[in-house]
Design an enzyme around this catalytic site. Structure first.
Site, PDB file in Angstrom:
ATOM      1  CB  CYS A 132      -0.909   0.011   1.227  1.00 33.36           C
ATOM      2  SG  CYS A 132      -2.027   1.439   1.256  1.00 33.36           S
ATOM      3  CD  GLU A 136      -0.224  -1.839  -5.941  1.00 28.20           C
ATOM      4  OE1 GLU A 136       0.689  -1.217  -6.533  1.00 28.20           O
ATOM      5  OE2 GLU A 136      -0.253  -2.021  -4.718  1.00 28.20           O
TER       6      GLU A 136
END
Length: 274
Positions: free
Chosen positions: A2, A114
């Site tokens: 993350c 992402e």
């Protein structure tokens, strides 16, 4: 992993959702659609209230800095490299072992970003036709539009260069716990290979550990210190609770910010050769 997420919810909404008992309005943060490491973020945690005669934990909404600085660190610069803690080893790493035992938090988010490199882009790179493959950002978010609660840890660091009464003498920092990305079908996925990423593993091998509401209290409970008992909570949610869709490459620049960064775009076009 993350490395970027979105957090636009008002503190008043988070207070109600997480049953927060204490928060300071002066710590309120503006909506942030492109949260990056070293920024201040909201964290929900259970901790005794400073100055109170009651030693029991109080659920608080606090503002922490993303990038955990261990208490033994000589400099806060270490925090830049410690934005994620792997669930598989978090209980044994020196920087995370103590926070994992008693300083756990939830990091509220709309979802996380992402980046994916398409197969054709990789082919072009290997053929020497593109020096750097283009990466398409995806936004992973709860399918029901709710708040994503990422498992986190927090820690205190004392800046010895400042006086004891200097409010800036203490840093409170946090990290996101990550785990292996799931292979189950995401919400709305058809299972067809040419229909874009069908699972989180198709996007990236790692993901933030998202906790479902039934695990929030146990994760936040500072009295729960047995490593095995806490590790049992580190199970990712069912894949069908999340959805993923492509968003503008504008999010790749941390200086960009705004709700347009999480708007779904059409499926990425095939790369053009010049």
């Amino acid at each position: 992993m993350c490395g970027r997420y979105a957090a636009s919810r008002k503190p008043e909404d988070l207070v109600g959702l997480f049953d927060v008992q204490k928060w300071e309005p002066e710590e309120a943060l503006a909506a942030d659609w492109n949260v990056a490491p070293t920024k201040d973020v909201y964290a929900v945690l259970d901790r005794p209230e400073k100055g109170s005669d009651d030693p029991g934990p109080v659920r608080q909404l606090r503002t922490l800095r993303w990038g955990l600085v261990p208490g033994w660190a000589k400099s806060p610069d270490m925090g830049v490299k410690m934005i994620n803690a792997r669930a598989e080893t978090v209980h044994e790493k020196s920087a995370y072992r103590k926070p994992f035992a008693a300083r756990r938090c939830l990091l509220p988010a709309d979802g996380y970003f992402e980046w994916v490199t398409g197969n054709k882009e990789l082919d072009l790179e290997q053929e020497g036709k593109r020096k750097r493959p283009r990466k398409q950002p995806y936004f992973v978010t709860p399918a029901d539009g709710g708040v994503m609660a990422m498992a986190g840890l927090y820690e205190f660091w004392r800046d010895r260069t400042r006086a004891d009464d200097d409010p800036r003498s203490w840093w409170v920092t946090c990290t996101v716990v990550t785990t292996a990305a799931g292979t189950g079908l995401l919400a709305g996925a058809t299972g067809e290979a040419d229909a874009g990423p069908q699972s989180l593993a198709d996007i990236h091998p790692r993901m933030p550990l998202v906790l479902t509401p039934d695990r929030w209290d146990a994760w936040l409970d500072p009295a729960r210190t047995d490593p095995d008992e806490v590790r049992a909570l580190l199970a990712p949610p069912p894949a069908a609770l999340l959805r993923a869709y492509p968003v503008s490459t504008e999010v790749s620049n941390v200086r960009n910010n705004g709700p347009e960064l999480v708007e779904e775009i059409a499926a990425p076009e095939e790369p053009t050769l010049f």
